[in-house]
Scaffold this active site. Structure first.
Site, PDB file in Angstrom:
ATOM      1  N   HIS A   1       0.813  -1.209   0.000  1.00 16.33           N
ATOM      2  CA  HIS A   1       0.000   0.000   0.000  1.00 16.33           C
ATOM      3  C   HIS A   1       0.856   1.272   0.000  1.00 16.33           C
ATOM      4  O   HIS A   1       1.574   1.555   0.968  1.00 16.33           O
ATOM      5  CB  HIS A   1      -0.914  -0.035   1.229  1.00 16.33           C
ATOM      6  CG  HIS A   1      -1.870   1.103   1.334  1.00 16.33           C
ATOM      7  ND1 HIS A   1      -1.520   2.330   1.843  1.00 16.33           N
ATOM      8  CD2 HIS A   1      -3.185   1.197   0.988  1.00 16.33           C
ATOM      9  CE1 HIS A   1      -2.568   3.129   1.814  1.00 16.33           C
ATOM     10  NE2 HIS A   1      -3.596   2.468   1.302  1.00 16.33           N
ATOM     11  N   ASP A   2       0.808   2.025  -1.095  1.00 14.21           N
ATOM     12  CA  ASP A   2       1.329   3.401  -1.179  1.00 14.21           C
ATOM     13  C   ASP A   2       2.795   3.552  -0.793  1.00 14.21           C
ATOM     14  O   ASP A   2       3.177   4.556  -0.183  1.00 14.21           O
ATOM     15  CB  ASP A   2       0.485   4.335  -0.301  1.00 14.21           C
ATOM     16  CG  ASP A   2      -0.903   4.573  -0.864  1.00 14.21           C
ATOM     17  OD1 ASP A   2      -1.283   3.890  -1.830  1.00 14.21           O
ATOM     18  OD2 ASP A   2      -1.611   5.440  -0.331  1.00 14.21           O
TER      19      ASP A   2
ATOM     20  N   LYS B   1      -4.763   4.727  -7.084  1.00 16.05           N
ATOM     21  CA  LYS B   1      -5.567   4.867  -5.864  1.00 16.05           C
ATOM     22  C   LYS B   1      -5.887   6.338  -5.619  1.00 16.05           C
ATOM     23  O   LYS B   1      -5.014   7.192  -5.674  1.00 16.05           O
ATOM     24  CB  LYS B   1      -4.775   4.285  -4.691  1.00 16.05           C
ATOM     25  CG  LYS B   1      -5.416   4.406  -3.335  1.00 16.05           C
ATOM     26  CD  LYS B   1      -4.574   3.623  -2.322  1.00 16.05           C
ATOM     27  CE  LYS B   1      -5.024   3.901  -0.906  1.00 16.05           C
ATOM     28  NZ  LYS B   1      -4.553   5.226  -0.446  1.00 16.05           N
TER      29      LYS B   1
END
Length: 311
Positions: free
Chosen positions: A36-37, A123
């Site tokens: 994630h990110d 995202k």
């Protein structure tokens, strides 16, 4: 409104894990790994070369490599740079313009560069499910577990785990595979996840549970291992008696099924019904150690010839 400069703090270990409310077991056939990110814009907020970011990157690399080795798909989320105010929406009020339009900030860090076959999702909001294809990927691949790692723990990682839970996907929240603005934020995320939506675990615990079938099958279970697994599920001490009814001690059907799945992965053929009908450690020792142990050579040879061995 920009990201804060994050002071070093120690990465949580297994000893810091909160008590999980559920006892789900990760399965290579059911899981997807979400990184994630892990973009330069977000990673650069940490103090370079210090905890927790050093452990964060090393643990995600290790987990990613292991997931690939057991056939677990790897998905990355990454926010786009140079968003317009309309694209940014309410995030603009909380965090400002975010990643700029240049090539540097939006890049996933070099240590975690996606490989061919990995999926990278654009995202737009805290949750990696919001306005992405993540749920479609899970459903199309018939997978219903999500391993969550990356940054930041109490924002996007936690929102993603919560949304997975609300869509019947079991999240596994990697305590030493996420990082945050502070120790307090990090612990808050772990506590929330364990109480309300996920299993909190560590990188090593996940790797141990996701070992390839070829290295796990056929390994006999010992009495010590059976006892340790039961005590772990019941969260009781080692004083548990061999003749106590484990169902009366709190071993519900979910925990029992978790044990069945774990011991099947270790090479047994025991069933839920067999364990439920004889719910004591003494009975389970007899069933599990005999099931897992291969027959002696002379007995195996007799069985192959169709001869019933005598006592």
């Amino acid at each position: 409104m920009a990201l804060p400069a994050i002071a070093p703090y120690r990465m949580p270990s297994a000893a810091d894990l909160p008590t999980n409310k559920v006892s789900w077991t990760p399965d290579p056939q059911r899981a997807v790994l979400l990184i994630h990110d892990m973009q330069r814009y977000f990673v650069d907020a940490f103090t370079s070369g210090a905890s927790p970011v050093t452990e964060l990157v090393a643990n995600i690399r290790q987990l990613r490599q292991h997931c690939i080795s057991v056939g677990i798909p790897v998905v990355y989320s990454a926010q786009p740079g140079g968003q317009t105010p309309e694209q940014r929406g309410l995030l603009l009020d909380f965090w400002g313009a975010g990643i700029n339009g240049g090539p540097h900030q939006k890049q996933i860090i070099d240590a975690l560069t996606p490989a061919e076959g990995d999926i990278v999702l654009t995202k737009w909001r805290y949750s990696a499910f919001n306005r992405t294809q993540l749920m479609d990927i899970l459903r199309q691949s018939k997978r219903n577990q999500l391993i969550v790692c990356g940054i930041y723990a109490h924002i996007g990682c936690l929102q993603t785990a919560s949304e997975a839970f609300m869509n019947e996907v079991q999240p596994f929240f990697v305590a030493d595979g996420v990082a945050d603005f502070s120790w307090e934020n990090h612990q808050m995320a772990l506590n929330y996840a364990a109480r309300l939506c996920a299993v909190t675990t560590t990188t090593q615990q996940l790797i141990d549970q996701l070992r390839p079938q070829a290295t796990r099958g056929g390994v006999p279970l010992s009495r010590q291992q059976v006892r340790a697994d039961v005590i772990e599920m019941l969260q009781q001490d080692a004083a548990l008696g061999d003749d106590e009814n484990l169902l009366e001690c709190g071993l519900d059907s979910i925990r029992l099924m978790t044990l069945v799945e774990r011991w099947r992965n270790a090479g047994t053929e025991v069933t839920f019904v067999e364990l439920a009908e004889r719910p004591t450690l003494g009975d389970w020792y007899s069933m599990l150690t005999s099931i897992a142990q291969p027959p002696p050579v002379e007995v195996a040879a007799a069985l192959q010839r169709g001869v019933r061995p005598t006592a």
